[in-house]
Enzyme design. Structure first.
Site, mmCIF file in Angstrom:
data_model
loop_
_atom_site.group_PDB
_atom_site.id
_atom_site.type_symbol
_atom_site.label_atom_id
_atom_site.label_comp_id
_atom_site.label_asym_id
_atom_site.label_seq_id
_atom_site.Cartn_x
_atom_site.Cartn_y
_atom_site.Cartn_z
ATOM 1 C CE LYS A 178 6.870 -66.659 24.382
ATOM 2 N NZ LYS A 178 6.560 -64.843 24.789
ATOM 3 N N GLY A 232 12.965 -65.861 32.872
ATOM 4 C CA GLY A 232 11.668 -66.652 34.239
ATOM 5 C C GLY A 232 11.774 -67.102 34.476
ATOM 6 C CD GLU A 235 5.016 -73.815 36.503
ATOM 7 O OE1 GLU A 235 4.986 -72.287 37.466
ATOM 8 O OE2 GLU A 235 4.301 -74.826 36.288
ATOM 9 N N GLY A 237 11.639 -72.301 33.534
ATOM 10 C CA GLY A 237 13.257 -72.681 32.203
ATOM 11 C C GLY A 237 13.084 -74.820 32.465
ATOM 12 C CD GLU A 254 20.885 -64.687 34.515
ATOM 13 O OE1 GLU A 254 20.502 -65.047 35.394
ATOM 14 O OE2 GLU A 254 22.085 -64.534 33.993
ATOM 15 C CB CYS A 288 14.788 -61.975 38.789
ATOM 16 S SG CYS A 288 16.238 -61.202 38.489
ATOM 17 C CD GLU A 391 10.120 -65.683 41.617
ATOM 18 O OE1 GLU A 391 10.377 -66.611 41.034
ATOM 19 O OE2 GLU A 391 11.582 -65.495 41.640
HETATM 20 P P1 NAD Z 1 7.488 -66.825 32.931
HETATM 21 O O1 NAD Z 1 8.640 -67.990 33.020
HETATM 22 O O2 NAD Z 1 6.357 -67.321 33.134
HETATM 23 O O3 NAD Z 1 7.558 -66.086 31.304
HETATM 24 C C1 NAD Z 1 8.483 -65.803 31.018
HETATM 25 C C2 NAD Z 1 8.857 -66.247 29.417
HETATM 26 O O4 NAD Z 1 8.566 -67.686 29.059
HETATM 27 C C3 NAD Z 1 7.653 -65.571 28.593
HETATM 28 O O5 NAD Z 1 8.095 -64.417 27.617
HETATM 29 C C4 NAD Z 1 6.941 -66.690 28.121
HETATM 30 O O6 NAD Z 1 5.290 -66.151 27.056
HETATM 31 C C5 NAD Z 1 7.497 -68.015 28.033
HETATM 32 N N1 NAD Z 1 7.587 -69.114 28.224
HETATM 33 C C6 NAD Z 1 5.861 -69.229 29.074
HETATM 34 N N2 NAD Z 1 5.236 -70.665 28.711
HETATM 35 C C7 NAD Z 1 6.648 -71.054 27.903
HETATM 36 C C8 NAD Z 1 7.049 -72.429 27.933
HETATM 37 N N3 NAD Z 1 6.040 -73.462 27.686
HETATM 38 N N4 NAD Z 1 7.674 -72.536 26.750
HETATM 39 C C9 NAD Z 1 8.785 -71.338 26.038
HETATM 40 N N5 NAD Z 1 8.508 -70.186 26.251
HETATM 41 C C10 NAD Z 1 7.670 -70.404 27.650
HETATM 42 O O7 NAD Z 1 8.028 -65.818 33.630
HETATM 43 P P2 NAD Z 1 7.492 -64.328 34.154
HETATM 44 O O8 NAD Z 1 6.043 -64.278 34.199
HETATM 45 O O9 NAD Z 1 7.448 -63.707 32.426
HETATM 46 O O10 NAD Z 1 8.036 -63.451 34.594
HETATM 47 C C11 NAD Z 1 8.659 -63.715 36.039
HETATM 48 C C12 NAD Z 1 9.757 -64.648 36.252
HETATM 49 O O11 NAD Z 1 10.820 -64.644 35.248
HETATM 50 C C13 NAD Z 1 9.879 -64.923 38.101
HETATM 51 O O12 NAD Z 1 10.117 -66.014 38.803
HETATM 52 C C14 NAD Z 1 11.303 -64.406 38.012
HETATM 53 O O13 NAD Z 1 12.009 -64.298 39.449
HETATM 54 C C15 NAD Z 1 12.231 -64.745 36.500
HETATM 55 N N6 NAD Z 1 12.986 -63.195 36.310
HETATM 56 C C16 NAD Z 1 14.174 -64.012 36.608
HETATM 57 C C17 NAD Z 1 15.155 -62.818 35.927
HETATM 58 C C18 NAD Z 1 16.833 -63.460 36.478
HETATM 59 O O14 NAD Z 1 17.734 -63.449 35.769
HETATM 60 N N7 NAD Z 1 16.913 -64.569 36.803
HETATM 61 C C19 NAD Z 1 14.904 -61.359 35.505
HETATM 62 C C20 NAD Z 1 13.222 -61.605 35.156
HETATM 63 C C21 NAD Z 1 12.772 -62.474 36.367
#
Ligand code: NAD
Length: 507
Positions: A178, A232, A235, A237, A254, A288, A391
């Protein structure tokens, strides 16, 4: 009707509900396309199809070399469509065309190539020493896990997609992915290309655009799923971990970061200021592992800051499709508002920034000023400030002075995160000694953002669990089974057996 389709069980299709949602070019605020809005029903159907493909289909039974061939076909398909994919990625995410054409698209193809190599070279069977008695034959079998799901963020949509699909498929698993709702186009486009080229058997790959709260939750909790990989926010995660715990699924997480880029007093200041600038403002800080805390030695602080601020003022803000643009729009207006909110907080906490701090003064006609933000630098920030701890995910840098290597390490480690970091120094021995003490998953010395598919990547502390990429990133998609063979078919050599019941023990 949607302009792109979901991929479920080898078929490109609409969402079961027929619902769609629009996706936008954040730079101009213009709609690009309508995408299918998958729901729980689609997620369940996709997982079921994946389960069947794993339990009954040819994919897990193919040799590593055969699967490698298929992954290389996908890499070639990406390369053949590089121009289209790069443009779609930039349009949808706001990332510059320089980034999408030089990093995202070749990086994704590179990930498929790398994991193809893993499928060919990582052994499926490893001989082990005899256990308990010398006649025994012991070995480990490496097997696919089964149905692997991936939930990915909006900042690097295409690369993140490849990091989830390629290792899972290479190891013989099947996959349900997804993408983030803001940036689903390139995932759907790749699904379309792979399907039209007929590369994968039905059910091996499913791609679902849809909300995290329904589709994402299903992918993390469905009992038919064997592993969840999530990239992502920290939170979400945590939520993924909770959902996966219901059926004790392994998770790869991640998550977020607040990485420290340490500039020692012996650094070449031109190089170090460029490394800090690039480490922070690449992709508008929506990375990230961005080095959003620059730790700078007091001895060189003023000279370094002058250079840094001068260079920041030269960054070109503009249309992401223009190859000369350094900073395009953020992913949407709300991300720019987040940057604005943190800048306001920073003004209260530490005073005015030394540069930036606002939406750009002027932009070319047609660009949505509210989606862009100036590169912003706060100086003399205490590490305890919220802007140094949280962040921001925008172009906001905190510069923090220090007086000794010990102090720099202590400040760098004083964070809930531990994803990456940098050390800028002309003394490589000293830089490596500092790097060794940083509690973080990657350290770049005299550079930044150097990620490659064959090197492990992931976080310490609340930046995540596990590593993607490298051979490690391949093996997290495999189960290991120990097989013990007693070559004697009419007696036990194991003295723990009940001899009275089992006859004579073999000497
Ligand atoms: P996010 O956590 O809001 O969303 C990530 C994904 O999770 C999206 O596909 C979203 O639709 C899905 N999601 C949201 N709520 C969910 C739930 N309750 N259950 C299952 N899935 C759900 O993150 P974002 O805003 O898309 O991305 C930014 C974040 O990602 C930042 O915190 C960044 O640091 C992190 N990030 C980390 C890495 C890494 O490798 N460590 C790489 C890229 C981004």
């Amino acid at each position: 009707m949607a302009d792109y389709k979901l991929l479920i069980d080898g078929e490109l299709c609409e969402a079961a509900s027929g619902d769609t949602f629009a996706t936008y070019n954040p730079g101009k605020g213009e709609k690009i396309a309508d995408l299918p809005k998958a729901g729980k029903e689609d997620a369940e159907r996709a997982i079921k199809a994946a389960r069947k493909a794993f339990d009954e289909g040819p994919w897990p039974k193919m040799s590593g070399a055969e699967r490698a061939g298929k992954l290389r076909e996908i890499a070639a398909l990406i390369n053949a469509n590089a121009g289209v994919l790069a443009e779609l990625e930039s349009l949808d995410s706001g990332g510059t065309i320089r980034k999408s054409s030089l990093a995202d698209v070749p990086g994704a193809a590179g990930a498929f190539e790398w994991f193809a190599t893993c499928a060919e070279t990582e052994a499926d069977r490893v001989q082990l020493p005899p256990a308990v008695f010398p006649q025994s034959d012991n070995y480990a079998l490496y097997e696919p896990l089964g149905v692997c799901t991936g939930v990915i963020p909006w900042n690097f949509p295409f690369i993140m997609l490849s990091w989830k699909i390629a290792p899972a498929l290479a190891a013989g698993n099947v996959s349900v992915i997804k993408p983030a709702s803001l940036t689903s186009i390139t995932a759907l486009k790749l699904a379309e290309l792979i399907t039209e080229a007929g590369i994968l058997p039905p059910g091996v790959l499913q791609v679902l655009s849809g909300p995290g709260g329904t589709v994402g939750e299903e992918l993390a909790s469905n009992p038919m799923v064997d592993k969840v990989a999530f990239t992502g926010s920290t939170e979400v995660g945590r939520r993924i971990m909770q959902l996966a715990s219901g059926t004790v699924k392994p998770v790869t997480l991640e998550l977020g970061g607040k990485s420290a880029n340490i500039v020692l007093d012996d650094a070449d200041l031109h190089q170090a200021s460029s490394a800090v600038l690039w480490g922070t403002f690449f992709h508008g800080g929506q990375v990230c592992e961005s080095g959003t805390r620059a730790l700078v030695h007091k001895k060189i602080y003023d000279e370094f800051m002058n250079m840094l601020v001068e260079k920041a003022g030269k960054l070109v803000i503009g249309d992401q499709l223009d190859f000369t643009t350094d900073l395009g729009p953020l992913v949407d207006r709300s991300q720019a508002e987040t940057a604005e909110r943190y800048v306001k907080l920073g003004r209260d906490e530490v005073g005015d920034p030394v540069c930036g701090g606002d939406y750009p003064a002027a932009l070319a006609e047609g660009l949505d000023r509210q989606a862009f933000f100036q590169p912003t630098i706060f100086s003399n920030v205490p590490n305890s400030a919220k802007i140094a701890q949280e962040e921001i995910f925008g172009p906001v840098l905190c510069v923090i002075p220090f007086e000794s290597d010990d102090e720099a390490v202590a400040i760098a480690n004083d964070s809930i995160y531990g994803l990456a970091g940098g050390v800028q120094s002309s003394n490589l021995e000293r830089a490596q000694a500092v790097a060794a003490r940083m509690r973080t998953g990657t350290v770049w010395i005299n550079d930044y953002h150097m990620i490659s598919p064959d090197k492990p990547f992931g976080g310490y502390k609340q930046s995540g669990i596990g590593r993607e990429l490298g051979t490690y990133g391949y093996n997290i998609y495999r189960q290991v089974k120990h097989v013990h063979v007693n070559p004697e078919t009419s007696g036990f050599a194991n003295h723990l057996q009940y001899s009275a019941l089992n006859g004579d023990l073999i000497a």
